[in-house]
Design a protein around this motif. Sequence first.
Motif, PDB file in Angstrom:
ATOM      1  N   ALA A 211       0.820  -1.214   0.000  1.00  0.00           N
ATOM      2  CA  ALA A 211       0.000   0.000   0.000  1.00  0.00           C
ATOM      3  C   ALA A 211       0.853   1.263   0.000  1.00  0.00           C
ATOM      4  O   ALA A 211       0.388   2.336  -0.382  1.00  0.00           O
ATOM      5  N   ASN A 212       2.126   1.140   0.439  1.00  0.00           N
ATOM      6  CA  ASN A 212       2.994   2.307   0.553  1.00  0.00           C
ATOM      7  C   ASN A 212       4.242   2.229  -0.320  1.00  0.00           C
ATOM      8  O   ASN A 212       5.132   3.082  -0.198  1.00  0.00           O
ATOM      9  N   ASP A 213       4.317   1.201  -1.189  1.00  0.00           N
ATOM     10  CA  ASP A 213       5.466   1.027  -2.092  1.00  0.00           C
ATOM     11  C   ASP A 213       6.784   0.983  -1.316  1.00  0.00           C
ATOM     12  O   ASP A 213       7.750   1.673  -1.634  1.00  0.00           O
ATOM     13  N   ILE A 214       6.832   0.146  -0.277  1.00  0.00           N
ATOM     14  CA  ILE A 214       8.021   0.009   0.560  1.00  0.00           C
ATOM     15  C   ILE A 214       8.752  -1.284   0.197  1.00  0.00           C
ATOM     16  O   ILE A 214       8.140  -2.351   0.121  1.00  0.00           O
ATOM     17  N   ASP A 215      10.069  -1.180  -0.027  1.00  0.00           N
ATOM     18  CA  ASP A 215      10.872  -2.343  -0.392  1.00  0.00           C
ATOM     19  C   ASP A 215      11.464  -3.046   0.827  1.00  0.00           C
ATOM     20  O   ASP A 215      11.499  -4.269   0.892  1.00  0.00           O
ATOM     21  N   ASP A 216      11.955  -2.266   1.794  1.00  0.00           N
ATOM     22  CA  ASP A 216      12.587  -2.835   2.980  1.00  0.00           C
ATOM     23  C   ASP A 216      11.669  -2.642   4.182  1.00  0.00           C
ATOM     24  O   ASP A 216      11.493  -1.519   4.661  1.00  0.00           O
ATOM     25  N   PRO A 217      11.091  -3.733   4.720  1.00  0.00           N
ATOM     26  CA  PRO A 217      10.138  -3.592   5.823  1.00  0.00           C
ATOM     27  C   PRO A 217      10.772  -3.179   7.142  1.00  0.00           C
ATOM     28  O   PRO A 217      10.077  -2.775   8.066  1.00  0.00           O
ATOM     29  N   MET A 218      12.101  -3.272   7.247  1.00  0.00           N
ATOM     30  CA  MET A 218      12.775  -2.970   8.503  1.00  0.00           C
ATOM     31  C   MET A 218      13.267  -1.524   8.559  1.00  0.00           C
ATOM     32  O   MET A 218      13.671  -1.044   9.615  1.00  0.00           O
ATOM     33  N   VAL A 219      13.246  -0.832   7.418  1.00  0.00           N
ATOM     34  CA  VAL A 219      13.761   0.539   7.379  1.00  0.00           C
ATOM     35  C   VAL A 219      12.615   1.493   7.094  1.00  0.00           C
ATOM     36  O   VAL A 219      12.087   1.539   5.983  1.00  0.00           O
ATOM     37  N   LEU A 220      12.210   2.239   8.124  1.00  0.00           N
ATOM     38  CA  LEU A 220      11.130   3.206   7.987  1.00  0.00           C
ATOM     39  C   LEU A 220      11.631   4.575   8.439  1.00  0.00           C
ATOM     40  O   LEU A 220      12.401   4.678   9.401  1.00  0.00           O
ATOM     41  N   MET A 221      11.168   5.618   7.765  1.00  0.00           N
ATOM     42  CA  MET A 221      11.593   6.975   8.087  1.00  0.00           C
ATOM     43  C   MET A 221      10.714   7.556   9.192  1.00  0.00           C
ATOM     44  O   MET A 221       9.501   7.689   9.009  1.00  0.00           O
ATOM     45  N   PRO A 222      11.268   7.886  10.366  1.00  0.00           N
ATOM     46  CA  PRO A 222      10.465   8.488  11.437  1.00  0.00           C
ATOM     47  C   PRO A 222       9.754   9.753  10.953  1.00  0.00           C
ATOM     48  O   PRO A 222      10.341  10.574  10.256  1.00  0.00           O
ATOM     49  N   GLY A 223       8.493   9.859  11.289  1.00  0.00           N
ATOM     50  CA  GLY A 223       7.690  10.997  10.869  1.00  0.00           C
ATOM     51  C   GLY A 223       6.884  10.739   9.619  1.00  0.00           C
ATOM     52  O   GLY A 223       5.945  11.490   9.320  1.00  0.00           O
ATOM     53  N   ALA A 224       7.228   9.673   8.863  1.00  0.00           N
ATOM     54  CA  ALA A 224       6.476   9.358   7.643  1.00  0.00           C
ATOM     55  C   ALA A 224       5.080   8.840   8.004  1.00  0.00           C
ATOM     56  O   ALA A 224       4.889   8.221   9.047  1.00  0.00           O
ATOM     57  N   GLU A 225       4.134   9.098   7.140  1.00  0.00           N
ATOM     58  CA  GLU A 225       2.765   8.652   7.371  1.00  0.00           C
ATOM     59  C   GLU A 225       2.460   7.473   6.456  1.00  0.00           C
ATOM     60  O   GLU A 225       2.612   7.563   5.243  1.00  0.00           O
TER      61      GLU A 225
END
Length: 238
Positions: A211-225
């Motif tokens: 749903a968010n076009d994310i490749d790496d599930p372990m790396v998320l940017m703090p503050g992203a919605e």
Amino acid sequence: MARKVGTSLVKARLAIMEPPAAVGAKPGGKLATVAFQFNPGTLALAKSTEWRRKPSRMADQASLPEFVGSGPRTLSVEVFLDATATHDNSVEEGVEKLMTACVPTQKSIQRKKPASPWVRFEWGTARSVSFDGVVSNLSVAYALFDVDGKPLRATCSVSIEEAGVGKPGQNPTSGSREARRTHRVVVGDSLPQLAWREYGDATAWRVIAEANDIDDPMVLMPGAELLVPAIQSSEPVR
């Protein structure tokens, strides 16, 4: 309800965004960010409900109320601007930036669907007061002036009415794959953790990733919605 807020090292800010191009879409790109010089001392959050009641013929009785619907959340916050604490000559630039949230954007005018920007109050990891909305009222009170009449201090009272709602008939617990809510990423978050909290199944992280076009599930940017779709309980997770 009013909540007294303590001192925080994290500065509050107001994000001003391009309004959605279509009904049900997310807001567009960020137009400006109003950084608070001083964190607010009080935030006022309110939500209303509407009830319908038919008059009763019996003088000593009241008819039962019928629930009509729930109103949007509204947030009231004050932005204090002080040019004497900075190298600015006036607070007018900051006031004008806030005013842009009350007039149609050029892109919306070009689409022949004039609309003012959407805004979001952001302050660290606060979630109950951080939602997509529109400015319903803005008032400015100038309190100090230079010798040439330039305003040096201003208190801007901003009222934000919630606008980010899902499609009619859908909500995060409806069981529809299209129903969704949002989650703001904090330090330490991962998609498996989020999937466990939302679905009770850490392996369902792929639903959020897609749903968010994310490749790496372990790396998320703090503050992203992130959009968090609802999934049917009977639907197998791939």
